[in-house]
Design an enzyme around this catalytic site. Structure first.
Site, PDB file in Angstrom:
ATOM      1  N   ASP A 114       1.222   7.028  -6.360  1.00 52.80           N
ATOM      2  CA  ASP A 114       1.373   6.079  -7.468  1.00 52.80           C
ATOM      3  C   ASP A 114       2.228   6.710  -8.576  1.00 52.80           C
ATOM      4  O   ASP A 114       1.961   6.525  -9.761  1.00 52.80           O
ATOM      5  CB  ASP A 114       0.004   5.637  -8.007  1.00 52.80           C
ATOM      6  CG  ASP A 114       0.099   4.416  -8.916  1.00 52.80           C
ATOM      7  OD1 ASP A 114       1.185   3.818  -8.996  1.00 52.80           O
ATOM      8  OD2 ASP A 114      -0.915   4.068  -9.543  1.00 52.80           O
ATOM      9  N   HIS A 120      -3.496  -3.826  -5.906  1.00 48.51           N
ATOM     10  CA  HIS A 120      -4.089  -3.095  -7.021  1.00 48.51           C
ATOM     11  C   HIS A 120      -5.370  -3.843  -7.356  1.00 48.51           C
ATOM     12  O   HIS A 120      -5.327  -4.985  -7.822  1.00 48.51           O
ATOM     13  CB  HIS A 120      -3.127  -3.131  -8.210  1.00 48.51           C
ATOM     14  CG  HIS A 120      -3.640  -2.409  -9.401  1.00 48.51           C
ATOM     15  ND1 HIS A 120      -2.987  -1.330  -9.946  1.00 48.51           N
ATOM     16  CD2 HIS A 120      -4.751  -2.586 -10.153  1.00 48.51           C
ATOM     17  CE1 HIS A 120      -3.668  -0.886 -10.992  1.00 48.51           C
ATOM     18  NE2 HIS A 120      -4.747  -1.634 -11.137  1.00 48.51           N
ATOM     19  N   HIS A 168       6.469   7.583 -17.246  1.00 48.99           N
ATOM     20  CA  HIS A 168       6.854   7.032 -18.549  1.00 48.99           C
ATOM     21  C   HIS A 168       7.354   8.231 -19.348  1.00 48.99           C
ATOM     22  O   HIS A 168       6.974   9.373 -19.051  1.00 48.99           O
ATOM     23  CB  HIS A 168       5.650   6.417 -19.263  1.00 48.99           C
ATOM     24  CG  HIS A 168       5.016   5.286 -18.503  1.00 48.99           C
ATOM     25  ND1 HIS A 168       5.512   4.009 -18.495  1.00 48.99           N
ATOM     26  CD2 HIS A 168       3.924   5.259 -17.702  1.00 48.99           C
ATOM     27  CE1 HIS A 168       4.762   3.236 -17.730  1.00 48.99           C
ATOM     28  NE2 HIS A 168       3.777   3.975 -17.239  1.00 48.99           N
ATOM     29  N   ASN A 218       7.105  -3.890  -9.559  1.00 47.42           N
ATOM     30  CA  ASN A 218       7.016  -4.177 -11.003  1.00 47.42           C
ATOM     31  C   ASN A 218       8.177  -3.553 -11.781  1.00 47.42           C
ATOM     32  O   ASN A 218       7.987  -2.807 -12.736  1.00 47.42           O
ATOM     33  CB  ASN A 218       5.663  -3.730 -11.582  1.00 47.42           C
ATOM     34  CG  ASN A 218       5.370  -2.256 -11.370  1.00 47.42           C
ATOM     35  OD1 ASN A 218       5.894  -1.639 -10.448  1.00 47.42           O
ATOM     36  ND2 ASN A 218       4.548  -1.688 -12.227  1.00 47.42           N
ATOM     37  N   HIS A 232       6.604   4.189  -8.161  1.00 48.04           N
ATOM     38  CA  HIS A 232       7.312   3.295  -9.090  1.00 48.04           C
ATOM     39  C   HIS A 232       8.545   4.070  -9.557  1.00 48.04           C
ATOM     40  O   HIS A 232       8.405   5.008 -10.345  1.00 48.04           O
ATOM     41  CB  HIS A 232       6.435   2.954 -10.290  1.00 48.04           C
ATOM     42  CG  HIS A 232       5.131   2.304  -9.923  1.00 48.04           C
ATOM     43  ND1 HIS A 232       4.937   0.948  -9.940  1.00 48.04           N
ATOM     44  CD2 HIS A 232       3.951   2.840  -9.523  1.00 48.04           C
ATOM     45  CE1 HIS A 232       3.694   0.662  -9.571  1.00 48.04           C
ATOM     46  NE2 HIS A 232       3.068   1.816  -9.317  1.00 48.04           N
ATOM     47  N   PHE A 233       9.708   3.686  -9.043  1.00 42.36           N
ATOM     48  CA  PHE A 233      10.925   4.434  -9.387  1.00 42.36           C
ATOM     49  C   PHE A 233      11.778   3.718 -10.437  1.00 42.36           C
ATOM     50  O   PHE A 233      12.890   4.129 -10.735  1.00 42.36           O
ATOM     51  CB  PHE A 233      11.724   4.771  -8.127  1.00 42.36           C
ATOM     52  CG  PHE A 233      11.121   5.916  -7.307  1.00 42.36           C
ATOM     53  CD1 PHE A 233      10.049   6.654  -7.769  1.00 42.36           C
ATOM     54  CD2 PHE A 233      11.655   6.253  -6.063  1.00 42.36           C
ATOM     55  CE1 PHE A 233       9.501   7.709  -7.022  1.00 42.36           C
ATOM     56  CE2 PHE A 233      11.119   7.307  -5.307  1.00 42.36           C
ATOM     57  CZ  PHE A 233      10.047   8.024  -5.790  1.00 42.36           C
ATOM     58  N   ARG A 234      11.251   2.609 -10.984  1.00 41.92           N
ATOM     59  CA  ARG A 234      11.729   2.016 -12.241  1.00 41.92           C
ATOM     60  C   ARG A 234      13.134   1.435 -12.209  1.00 41.92           C
ATOM     61  O   ARG A 234      13.707   1.190 -13.286  1.00 41.92           O
ATOM     62  CB  ARG A 234      11.662   3.057 -13.368  1.00 41.92           C
ATOM     63  CG  ARG A 234      10.329   3.761 -13.538  1.00 41.92           C
ATOM     64  CD  ARG A 234       9.221   2.810 -13.833  1.00 41.92           C
ATOM     65  NE  ARG A 234       8.006   3.488 -14.302  1.00 41.92           N
ATOM     66  CZ  ARG A 234       6.800   2.955 -14.204  1.00 41.92           C
ATOM     67  NH1 ARG A 234       6.619   1.764 -13.654  1.00 41.92           N
ATOM     68  NH2 ARG A 234       5.747   3.600 -14.658  1.00 41.92           N
ATOM     69  N   HIS A 292      -4.864   3.095  -4.217  1.00 46.22           N
ATOM     70  CA  HIS A 292      -5.500   4.007  -5.189  1.00 46.22           C
ATOM     71  C   HIS A 292      -6.978   3.738  -5.510  1.00 46.22           C
ATOM     72  O   HIS A 292      -7.320   3.295  -6.605  1.00 46.22           O
ATOM     73  CB  HIS A 292      -4.698   4.091  -6.484  1.00 46.22           C
ATOM     74  CG  HIS A 292      -4.155   2.798  -7.038  1.00 46.22           C
ATOM     75  ND1 HIS A 292      -4.836   1.624  -7.027  1.00 46.22           N
ATOM     76  CD2 HIS A 292      -2.979   2.536  -7.656  1.00 46.22           C
ATOM     77  CE1 HIS A 292      -4.118   0.695  -7.598  1.00 46.22           C
ATOM     78  NE2 HIS A 292      -2.986   1.222  -7.980  1.00 46.22           N
TER      79      HIS A 292
HETATM   80  O1  DOR Z   1      -1.109   3.554 -13.988  1.00 42.92           O
HETATM   81  C1  DOR Z   1      -0.384   2.790 -13.388  1.00 42.92           C
HETATM   82  N1  DOR Z   1       0.917   2.699 -13.692  1.00 42.92           N
HETATM   83  N2  DOR Z   1      -0.885   2.031 -12.435  1.00 42.92           N
HETATM   84  C2  DOR Z   1      -0.185   1.044 -11.862  1.00 42.92           C
HETATM   85  O2  DOR Z   1      -0.697   0.352 -11.009  1.00 42.92           O
HETATM   86  C3  DOR Z   1       1.200   0.760 -12.298  1.00 42.92           C
HETATM   87  C4  DOR Z   1       1.814   1.977 -12.866  1.00 42.92           C
HETATM   88  C5  DOR Z   1       3.125   1.724 -13.568  1.00 42.92           C
HETATM   89  O3  DOR Z   1       3.974   1.019 -12.996  1.00 42.92           O
HETATM   90  O4  DOR Z   1       3.316   2.236 -14.657  1.00 42.92           O
END
Ligand code: DOR
Length: 438
Positions: free
Chosen positions: A299, A175, A303, A93, A61-63, A229
């Site tokens: 994964d 997921h 944050h 996402n 997840h590179f946001r 995962h």
């Molecule tokens: O812990 C997680 N964080 N699991 C996920 O499936 C999504 C990810 C996130 O995008 O923060």
């Protein structure tokens, strides 16, 4: 210009052997016991080191777009280069979510010129975007959140799931944590500020119910499916019996962290699926070593520390891992727990195979020169202040590891070098869009 990596030990899942490897522009051109360089060739002396195919991380997840305060392509792909990861597949996402062909094209455009390594992006499923899922081609496949996680992507309605499996052709990954089970558990536990309750809310049953549901759909519609995962021992027998259409992966955090770590690390080890027990760690490791689980992915879900320090349940789920995953596994090799050949199988060959990635995952003539040179003797400590991820922390902070990437090439261009304690990164962001050979 040609580059020759001399005297390295070339590793595949099938074995290791000392070879010289020559690449010209983006492609591997020659692999021989001895290659004589010409005057214009660049020669790298790899004596005593191991040459691996670049790692392909199929879950990050590179946001970008939308959450660039947590991570962005520049930071994330420096972290990749440092960790020996030469290709990544990124999750939908973001904000906006990657759930239409147009959004996918926009993301691919955003990545161009900002990545040190190669990139690909999943298309996210929603309860009603089958037409978009049918349209897209420039993607490894479809991601379904059968249970909700970070963001608002969720498809748990049976009719909607049936349509996705029945009416689309791309490989699907999911997921798997059952949303109704999560809600029931949440209700039974009530309000809590104890982060350890996260593993009670997202418990075994949540994982197993959703995994069974996805496998049943995959079997009934004969649809290729990849289980992301895996976190429980209970899912392993299901995977073992699932057959050729289904593959599964495990993340370093589910191998190395258990509920015992909440006390020490608190919300830093809050992730979805939740961590389970030491017995689950052991069962997952065994399933990896015996070939039931074939892929390792991170994964990588950063944050900020500030966000993670909020009290439970507000602290978000996820942790950064992309720059340490290979080193964590090489450390396992040094501990005698697996072989370097297995690591190449799990982190390079298997993801290329699952996602039909053309010309990557192996060191072979005609393959892309995505390579990582590894020093198995080098000891180093994971330190927050040295992390390249924008979030600048690691749940493995303080851990001493042996074995790491010391040089990384992406499409024949050197993107990372570690020498005399200093890290150097390429300045140009020339990573390329990954091609899928379906
Ligand atoms: O812990 C997680 N964080 N699991 C996920 O499936 C999504 C990810 C996130 O995008 O923060």
């Amino acid at each position: 210009m040609a580059t020759i990596i001399k005297n390295g030990i070339v590793v595949s899942s099938g074995g290791q052997q000392k070879y010289d490897v020559k690449f010209v522009d983006q492609k591997i051109e020659q692999i021989d016991p001895v290659i004589q360089p010409t005057e214009s060739d660049q020669v790298i002396d790899a004596t005593g080191k191991y040459l691996l195919p670049g790692v392909i991380d199929d879950q990050v997840h590179f946001r970008t777009p939308g959450f660039e305060h947590k991570e962005d392509f520049e930071h994330a792909t420096r972290a990749c280069a440092k960790g020996g990861v030469t290709s990544f597949l990124e999750m939908p996402n973001t904000n906006p979510t990657t759930t239409t062909a147009e959004r996918l094209d926009e993301k691919l455009e955003l990545a161009q010129g900002r990545c040190l390594v190669n990139y690909g992006f999943y298309i996210g499923a929603t309860p009603d975007n089958v037409a978009e899922l049918q349209k897209v081609q420039r993607t490894p496949g479809i991601k379904i959140f059968i249970g909700s996680s970070t963001g608002n992507l969720l498809v748990d309605d049976q009719t909607a799931l049936e349509r996705i499996f029945a009416e689309t052709d791309l490989p699907i990954c999911a997921h798997c944590e059952d949303e109704s089970t999560i809600r029931e558990n949440q209700k039974a536990i009530g309000d809590s500020n104890n982060v350890a309750d996260h593993s009670r809310v997202r418990d075994y049953r949540a994982a197993i119910v959703a995994t069974k549901r996805a496998f049943e759909l995959s079997h009934r519609y004969k649809h290729q499916f990849h289980l992301l995962h895996v976190s429980t021992a209970d899912e392993i027998p299901l995977i073992a019996e699932a057959g050729d259409l289904i593959s599964a992966e495990v993340c370093p955090h589910h191998l190395f962290f258990s509920i015992d770590d909440y006390e020490r690390l608190g919300a830093l080890v809050k992730m979805n699926p939740s961590i389970k027990t030491k017995a689950d760690n052991e069962a997952l490791w065994k399933a990896l070593c015996d070939g039931t689980i074939t892929v390792i992915a991170t994964d990588h879900a950063p944050h900020t520390l500030e966000e993670k320090q909020q009290p439970y349940p507000d602290c978000p789920s996820g942790l950064p891992a992309v720059e340490n995953s290979l080193a964590l596994m090489l450390n396992q090799v040094n501990r005698g727990l697996c072989s370097i050949e297995q690591v190449v199988g799990w982190m390079c060959e298997a993801p290329a195979q699952v996602w039909h990635i053309a010309n990557k995952g192996k060191i072979e003539i005609g393959y892309d020169a995505d390579l990582v040179l590894v020093d198995m003797k080098l000891e180093h400590q994971v330190l927050n202040e040295q992390q390249q991820t924008k979030s600048r922390w690691s749940p493995w902070h303080g851990q001493q590891l042996q074995g790491r990437a010391v040089q990384t090439w992406v499409m024949g261009r050197e993107v990372f070098r570690y020498e005399n304690g200093f890290e150097q990164y390429a300045e140009q962001h020339l990573g390329e869009e990954i091609q899928f050979a379906r």
